[in-house]
Design a protein around this motif. Structure first.
Motif, short mmCIF file in Angstrom:
data_model
loop_
_atom_site.label_atom_id
_atom_site.label_comp_id
_atom_site.label_asym_id
_atom_site.label_seq_id
_atom_site.Cartn_x
_atom_site.Cartn_y
_atom_site.Cartn_z
N UNK A 234 -48.46 -2.26 -27.64
CA UNK A 234 -48.06 -3.44 -27.74
C UNK A 234 -46.77 -3.77 -29.03
N UNK A 235 -46.93 -2.79 -30.07
CA UNK A 235 -46.15 -2.88 -31.15
C UNK A 235 -44.74 -2.62 -30.77
N UNK A 236 -44.82 -1.43 -29.68
CA UNK A 236 -43.46 -0.93 -29.43
C UNK A 236 -42.90 -1.92 -28.19
N UNK A 237 -43.57 -2.80 -27.46
CA UNK A 237 -43.10 -3.90 -26.47
C UNK A 237 -42.59 -5.03 -27.37
N UNK A 238 -43.23 -5.31 -28.49
CA UNK A 238 -42.87 -6.51 -29.30
C UNK A 238 -41.54 -6.13 -30.01
N UNK A 239 -41.34 -4.99 -30.35
CA UNK A 239 -39.98 -4.37 -31.29
C UNK A 239 -39.07 -4.35 -30.14
N UNK A 240 -39.28 -3.67 -28.96
CA UNK A 240 -38.11 -3.90 -28.08
C UNK A 240 -37.76 -5.37 -27.43
N UNK A 241 -38.50 -6.20 -27.38
CA UNK A 241 -38.31 -7.69 -27.21
C UNK A 241 -37.47 -8.25 -28.34
N UNK A 242 -37.78 -8.05 -29.61
CA UNK A 242 -37.27 -8.54 -30.52
C UNK A 242 -35.83 -7.74 -31.04
N UNK A 243 -35.53 -6.60 -30.60
CA UNK A 243 -34.40 -5.79 -30.75
C UNK A 243 -33.38 -6.55 -29.41
N UNK A 244 -34.10 -6.61 -28.49
CA UNK A 244 -33.35 -7.15 -27.26
C UNK A 244 -32.69 -8.67 -27.66
N UNK A 245 -33.71 -9.54 -28.57
CA UNK A 245 -33.22 -10.58 -28.70
C UNK A 245 -32.19 -10.89 -29.79
N UNK A 246 -32.15 -9.97 -30.88
CA UNK A 246 -31.18 -9.94 -31.70
C UNK A 246 -30.00 -9.38 -31.30
N UNK A 247 -29.99 -8.52 -30.37
CA UNK A 247 -28.66 -7.96 -29.63
C UNK A 247 -28.06 -8.98 -29.05
N UNK A 248 -28.80 -9.63 -28.04
CA UNK A 248 -28.23 -10.95 -27.27
C UNK A 248 -27.75 -12.26 -28.27
N UNK A 249 -28.18 -12.20 -29.35
CA UNK A 249 -27.90 -13.44 -30.36
C UNK A 249 -26.83 -13.09 -31.18
N UNK A 250 -26.49 -11.36 -31.26
CA UNK A 250 -25.24 -11.06 -31.67
C UNK A 250 -24.08 -11.10 -30.85
N UNK A 251 -24.47 -11.22 -29.69
CA UNK A 251 -23.29 -11.41 -28.55
C UNK A 251 -23.07 -12.87 -28.43
N UNK A 252 -23.80 -14.05 -28.83
CA UNK A 252 -23.48 -15.24 -28.43
C UNK A 252 -22.32 -15.73 -29.07
N UNK A 253 -21.53 -16.55 -28.41
CA UNK A 253 -20.39 -17.14 -28.85
C UNK A 253 -20.65 -18.67 -29.22
N UNK A 254 -20.31 -19.07 -30.39
CA UNK A 254 -20.64 -20.33 -31.10
C UNK A 254 -19.18 -21.08 -30.87
N UNK A 255 -19.13 -22.47 -30.36
CA UNK A 255 -18.47 -23.18 -30.16
C UNK A 255 -17.73 -23.70 -31.37
#
Length: 57
Positions: free
Chosen positions: A36-57
């Motif tokens: 469960x901890x590994x799955x949560x860590x993977x999900x948060x890592x993916x979310x951070x990665x996507x947030x870093x790629x987000x373009x702000x207008x």
């Protein structure tokens, strides 16, 4: 021709359905704490990665 008690047949069918549901629940919820901890860590890592790629207008 065999005689079948309808109540026994109904109970057997219900018991089989309950066993199938229990098997599905074991797969869905039967994970260890580490899994469960590994799955949560993977999900948060993916979310951070996507947030870093987000373009702000």
């Amino acid at each position: 021709m065999t005689l079948v008690s309808l109540s026994k047949a109904r109970k057997a069918r219900a018991k089989a359905a309950d066993k199938a549901q229990a098997a599905e629940n074991r797969v869905a919820f039967g994970r260890t704490k580490a899994e469960k901890a590994r799955a949560q860590a993977d999900a948060s890592r993916t979310a951070r990665h996507l947030d870093g790629k987000r373009l702000e207008p």
